[in-house]
Scaffold this motif. Sequence first.
Motif, short mmCIF file in Angstrom:
data_model
loop_
_atom_site.label_atom_id
_atom_site.label_comp_id
_atom_site.label_asym_id
_atom_site.label_seq_id
_atom_site.Cartn_x
_atom_site.Cartn_y
_atom_site.Cartn_z
N GLY A 106 0.89 -1.63 -0.16
CA GLY A 106 0.26 -0.17 -0.18
C GLY A 106 0.46 1.25 0.50
N ASP A 107 0.03 2.14 0.49
CA ASP A 107 0.79 3.84 0.58
C ASP A 107 1.61 3.69 2.28
N ASP A 108 2.09 4.82 2.36
CA ASP A 108 3.45 4.90 3.30
C ASP A 108 3.95 4.40 3.54
N GLY A 163 2.29 2.42 -3.67
CA GLY A 163 1.22 3.60 -3.68
C GLY A 163 2.30 4.35 -3.47
N LYS A 164 1.53 5.39 -3.46
CA LYS A 164 2.61 6.79 -2.22
C LYS A 164 3.54 6.97 -1.50
N ASN A 165 4.39 7.46 -1.34
CA ASN A 165 5.24 7.73 -0.18
C ASN A 165 6.26 6.56 0.52
N PHE A 166 6.50 5.70 -0.64
CA PHE A 166 7.15 4.85 -0.21
C PHE A 166 8.95 4.75 0.26
N ALA A 212 6.65 2.39 -6.82
CA ALA A 212 5.52 3.30 -6.95
C ALA A 212 5.47 4.29 -7.37
N LYS A 213 4.33 5.64 -6.69
CA LYS A 213 4.69 6.58 -6.95
C LYS A 213 4.95 7.70 -6.58
N THR A 217 -1.83 2.38 -10.29
CA THR A 217 -3.53 1.80 -9.58
C THR A 217 -3.43 0.95 -10.38
#
Length: 166
Positions: free
Chosen positions: A11-13, A60-63, A86-87, A110
């Motif tokens: 996922g994100d973060d 996702g974001k902020n890996f 990743a985003k 996504t």
Amino acid sequence: MILRGFSYKIGDDINTDYIISGRYKFSISDMKELAKHIMEDIDPAFYSRLKPGASFLVAGKNFGMGSSREQAPLVIKEAGIVGVVAKSFARIFYRNAINIGLPLIEADTTGIRENDELQIDLENGELRNLTQKTKMKINPLPPVMRKLLSDGGLVEHFKKYGGIKL
């Protein structure tokens, strides 16, 4: 440079403590052994599902946010993961990954599903999802970054040339 492998979605973060838990940082110094505990707090079976040399982490974001454990990119690479898509990436993690030669690809993740087969062309900036028969443009890596990756990272580049030689 073209990379190919299967996607393992997270996922994100995702912080560096999820990549490799702090409880192992001081008790295991062998990187191959440490890699067996990758993402263990998120999915205890994560390592056993990987295809060494043919796996991408897809996030996702902020890996790579958080404590910026320098072991995190090393553990990813040692687990046989060919790159992370990743985003977005935390900047310190990004730098640590380049230092050791772990390819990071910023892309919209996504539509990528678990176990999709991906092919990424770092020079021409294209990500192909071979499972879904789709492709997307990504930012190609600059020649200096491709050179560092081909040399195994900044550290290996320094060992090879005794400094920066691009």
